[in-house]
Design a protein around this motif. Structure first.
Motif, mmCIF file in Angstrom:
data_model
loop_
_atom_site.group_PDB
_atom_site.id
_atom_site.type_symbol
_atom_site.label_atom_id
_atom_site.label_comp_id
_atom_site.label_asym_id
_atom_site.label_seq_id
_atom_site.Cartn_x
_atom_site.Cartn_y
_atom_site.Cartn_z
ATOM 1 N N VAL A 164 -7.750 -9.496 -3.416
ATOM 2 C CA VAL A 164 -7.725 -8.542 -2.290
ATOM 3 C C VAL A 164 -6.534 -7.936 -2.274
ATOM 4 O O VAL A 164 -6.699 -6.274 -2.145
ATOM 5 C CB VAL A 164 -7.842 -9.260 -1.041
ATOM 6 N N LYS A 165 -5.627 -8.163 -2.741
ATOM 7 C CA LYS A 165 -4.197 -7.432 -2.789
ATOM 8 C C LYS A 165 -4.305 -6.325 -3.907
ATOM 9 O O LYS A 165 -3.835 -5.002 -3.981
ATOM 10 C CB LYS A 165 -2.991 -8.637 -2.907
ATOM 11 N N VAL A 166 -4.915 -6.872 -5.303
ATOM 12 C CA VAL A 166 -5.066 -5.891 -6.164
ATOM 13 C C VAL A 166 -6.018 -4.790 -5.720
ATOM 14 O O VAL A 166 -5.778 -3.426 -6.076
ATOM 15 C CB VAL A 166 -5.867 -6.548 -7.443
ATOM 16 N N PHE A 167 -7.066 -5.093 -4.964
ATOM 17 C CA PHE A 167 -7.814 -3.911 -4.757
ATOM 18 C C PHE A 167 -7.297 -3.145 -3.469
ATOM 19 O O PHE A 167 -7.472 -2.051 -3.568
ATOM 20 C CB PHE A 167 -9.200 -4.512 -3.624
ATOM 21 N N LEU A 168 -6.465 -3.367 -2.711
ATOM 22 C CA LEU A 168 -5.680 -2.484 -1.883
ATOM 23 C C LEU A 168 -4.579 -1.784 -2.783
ATOM 24 O O LEU A 168 -4.544 -0.438 -2.472
ATOM 25 C CB LEU A 168 -4.490 -3.380 -0.941
ATOM 26 N N SER A 169 -4.058 -2.060 -3.916
ATOM 27 C CA SER A 169 -3.350 -1.673 -4.545
ATOM 28 C C SER A 169 -3.856 -0.331 -5.182
ATOM 29 O O SER A 169 -3.416 0.695 -5.671
ATOM 30 C CB SER A 169 -2.382 -2.458 -5.657
ATOM 31 N N GLU A 170 -4.945 -0.709 -5.941
ATOM 32 C CA GLU A 170 -5.991 0.306 -6.551
ATOM 33 C C GLU A 170 -6.475 1.173 -5.628
ATOM 34 O O GLU A 170 -6.680 2.444 -6.225
ATOM 35 C CB GLU A 170 -7.117 -0.310 -7.340
ATOM 36 N N MET A 171 -6.820 0.955 -4.480
ATOM 37 C CA MET A 171 -7.205 1.862 -3.413
ATOM 38 C C MET A 171 -6.070 2.931 -3.101
ATOM 39 O O MET A 171 -6.340 3.880 -3.142
ATOM 40 C CB MET A 171 -7.559 1.230 -2.132
ATOM 41 N N ILE A 172 -4.854 2.371 -2.930
ATOM 42 C CA ILE A 172 -3.734 3.254 -2.860
ATOM 43 C C ILE A 172 -3.544 4.168 -4.049
ATOM 44 O O ILE A 172 -3.182 5.479 -3.656
ATOM 45 C CB ILE A 172 -2.412 2.344 -2.633
ATOM 46 N N ASP A 173 -3.742 3.671 -5.215
ATOM 47 C CA ASP A 173 -3.596 4.549 -6.389
ATOM 48 C C ASP A 173 -4.574 5.839 -6.399
ATOM 49 O O ASP A 173 -4.376 6.835 -6.755
ATOM 50 C CB ASP A 173 -3.788 3.834 -7.687
ATOM 51 N N LYS B 218 3.494 5.476 -3.082
ATOM 52 C CA LYS B 218 2.581 4.748 -3.546
ATOM 53 C C LYS B 218 3.320 3.450 -3.898
ATOM 54 O O LYS B 218 2.965 2.395 -3.747
ATOM 55 C CB LYS B 218 1.666 5.220 -4.743
ATOM 56 N N ALA B 219 4.468 3.618 -4.645
ATOM 57 C CA ALA B 219 5.149 2.531 -5.156
ATOM 58 C C ALA B 219 5.722 1.689 -4.092
ATOM 59 O O ALA B 219 5.555 0.215 -4.103
ATOM 60 C CB ALA B 219 6.382 3.002 -5.929
ATOM 61 N N SER B 220 6.266 2.179 -3.128
ATOM 62 C CA SER B 220 6.945 1.301 -1.796
ATOM 63 C C SER B 220 5.453 0.582 -1.238
ATOM 64 O O SER B 220 5.774 -0.769 -0.890
ATOM 65 C CB SER B 220 7.463 2.209 -0.987
ATOM 66 N N MET B 221 4.203 1.277 -0.975
ATOM 67 C CA MET B 221 3.261 0.670 -0.571
ATOM 68 C C MET B 221 2.864 -0.679 -1.391
ATOM 69 O O MET B 221 2.355 -1.563 -0.606
ATOM 70 C CB MET B 221 2.074 1.641 -0.312
ATOM 71 N N LYS B 222 2.741 -0.404 -2.617
ATOM 72 C CA LYS B 222 2.068 -1.246 -3.508
ATOM 73 C C LYS B 222 3.147 -2.535 -3.656
ATOM 74 O O LYS B 222 2.674 -3.819 -3.734
ATOM 75 C CB LYS B 222 1.806 -0.833 -4.998
ATOM 76 N N GLU B 223 4.366 -2.315 -3.184
ATOM 77 C CA GLU B 223 5.450 -3.477 -3.629
ATOM 78 C C GLU B 223 5.143 -4.226 -2.290
ATOM 79 O O GLU B 223 5.436 -5.358 -2.203
ATOM 80 C CB GLU B 223 6.765 -2.854 -3.454
ATOM 81 N N ALA B 224 5.109 -3.485 -0.979
ATOM 82 C CA ALA B 224 4.672 -4.215 0.166
ATOM 83 C C ALA B 224 3.601 -5.024 0.201
ATOM 84 O O ALA B 224 3.335 -6.203 0.743
ATOM 85 C CB ALA B 224 4.851 -3.204 1.509
ATOM 86 N N VAL B 225 2.536 -4.558 -0.638
ATOM 87 C CA VAL B 225 1.266 -5.248 -0.608
ATOM 88 C C VAL B 225 1.383 -6.546 -1.329
ATOM 89 O O VAL B 225 0.918 -7.440 -0.839
ATOM 90 C CB VAL B 225 0.209 -4.299 -0.951
ATOM 91 N N SER B 226 2.309 -6.467 -2.434
ATOM 92 C CA SER B 226 2.395 -7.867 -3.157
ATOM 93 C C SER B 226 3.018 -8.741 -2.620
ATOM 94 O O SER B 226 3.007 -10.116 -2.956
ATOM 95 C CB SER B 226 3.121 -7.260 -4.640
ATOM 96 N N HIS B 227 3.742 -8.477 -1.401
ATOM 97 C CA HIS B 227 4.287 -9.557 -0.864
ATOM 98 C C HIS B 227 3.857 -10.405 0.330
ATOM 99 O O HIS B 227 4.049 -10.985 1.080
ATOM 100 C CB HIS B 227 5.634 -9.134 -0.212
ATOM 101 N N ILE B 228 2.469 -9.844 0.575
ATOM 102 C CA ILE B 228 1.634 -10.245 1.858
ATOM 103 C C ILE B 228 1.184 -12.020 1.501
ATOM 104 O O ILE B 228 0.747 -11.851 0.330
ATOM 105 C CB ILE B 228 0.357 -9.329 2.092
ATOM 106 N N GLN B 229 1.199 -12.489 2.524
ATOM 107 C CA GLN B 229 0.714 -13.965 2.384
ATOM 108 C C GLN B 229 -0.039 -14.152 3.553
ATOM 109 O O GLN B 229 -0.337 -13.612 4.296
ATOM 110 C CB GLN B 229 2.101 -14.751 2.863
#
Length: 354
Positions: free
Chosen positions: A29-38, A70-81
């Protein structure tokens, strides 16, 4: 270029991290969010993104006002638990309304007309009443997309999604293929701007329209039957202009002029008759008679207008029928006197002779 160049959005992702979503699935799901942000045109003035995480409780991972790159958003997404309990989807939507879609949290004011969009990703059945809260959200102008994965309850997805449902409800068999939805959402939010590709054949204006385009023309031009080229409108056609006298068409525009003997007023539309008898404007020898933007010449009493209609000649006061002398008429410019033949004397009436 995979980036959205179309409409700005205030976009909120609401992701299910209940117990049924395994750790490795949540990472998908987090990969999906990152790709959507891209794929999005992210920025303070373009598309703003927020992410919410829910299970039995709801956590706003970051609101719309936090990141504009985008970079800051994706970084934040990567830390979601994951939160790992329950599926309170209705509570998540209500929290989005109460805590995320507010100006304090970065939602732009209503008069900006920025679409408010929610994408919910869930694999289960809501454990609370989702239909009513989703209806209130939609009534508040929030567009809801529902993405179901694996065991997701399709009826619940349809209850929470906006109409038309076939454009707002998506389903994938596993989290392993959720990334396939990226292109679907890109299609929905972006659409290729055909007018920027340089492949259109519009002579003047290209208007992008849902993956295609139509041609248009500048003001003062009309689209020809070929739907590509433009012709200047006759701006001097009846009913198109507001000139008082003369309309002069000029390549899709017009200007006003006046007939001879009239002058254009400061409004550049109406005309006023010139005083043609003002000094220096006419060539009458004696009298000028102004006549609605034109003039005629006349003569003083005792003079007659010559054939040139401008100059005057003195009338012969001694011509037959013009005087009342019995014998002799003596002309004196514009006047005359009577006289008598030799052997006669002029009577007191100054006309007859004895």
């Amino acid at each position: 270029d995979a980036t959205c160049k179309n409409r700005p959005l205030d976009l909120v992702f609401i992701i299910d991290s209940s117990r049924s979503v395994r750790i490795e699935e949540f990472e998908k799901v987090k990969v999906f969010l990152s790709e959507m942000i891209d794929t999005l045109d992210v920025g303070e003035r373009t598309t703003r993104v927020a992410v919410m995480n829910y299970a039995s409780t709801v956590k706003v991972e970051f609101p719309l006002r936090t990141y504009f790159d985008k970079a800051s958003m994706k970084e934040a997404v990567s830390h979601i638990q994951p939160l790992s309990a329950g599926t309170m989807t209705g509570l998540a939507i209500q929290t989005a309304m109460d805590e995320v879609f507010t100006e304090e949290m970065g939602t732009r004011p209503a008069n900006f007309n920025i679409p408010k969009v929610v994408i919910i990703v869930t694999d289960g059945r809501p454990q609370d009443q989702v239909q009513d809260v989703a209806a209130r959200a939609q009534a508040a102008g929030i567009e809801i997309y529902a993405v179901g994965v694996d065991r997701a309850d399709m009826q619940s997805l349809r209850m929470m999604a906006s109409e038309p449902l076939d454009e707002h409800v998506f389903y994938v068999e596993t989290y392993g293929v959720i990334e396939k939805l990226t292109s679907k959402f890109r299609e929905t939010f972006c659409g290729v701007n055909m007018c920027t590709l340089g492949t259109h054949d519009c002579q003047q204006v290209c208007v992008s329209s849902g993956g295609s385009y139509v041609c248009d023309c500048y003001e003062g031009y009309t689209l020809n039957p070929d739907k590509r080229t433009c012709s200047a409108v006759d701006m001097c056609a009846p009913g198109r202009h507001d000139c008082g006298q003369v309309c002069v068409s000029n390549n899709g525009s017009y200007s006003c002029e006046c007939y001879e003997g009239y002058t254009l007023n400061p409004d550049k539309k109406t005309c006023t008759a010139v005083d043609m008898c003002a000094p220096g404007k006419h060539d009458c020898a004696q009298i000028c008679l102004s006549n609605d933007g034109s003039y005629t010449c006349d003569c003083y009493e005792g003079y007659t207008l010559n054939a040139d209609r401008k100059t005057c000649s003195a009338v012969d006061m001694c011509a037959p029928g013009r005087h009342d002398c019995e014998q002799v008429c003596v002309r004196d410019d514009l006047f005359y006197t009577c006289d008598c033949h030799q052997g006669y004397t002029l009577n007191p009436d100054k006309k007859t002779c004895s």
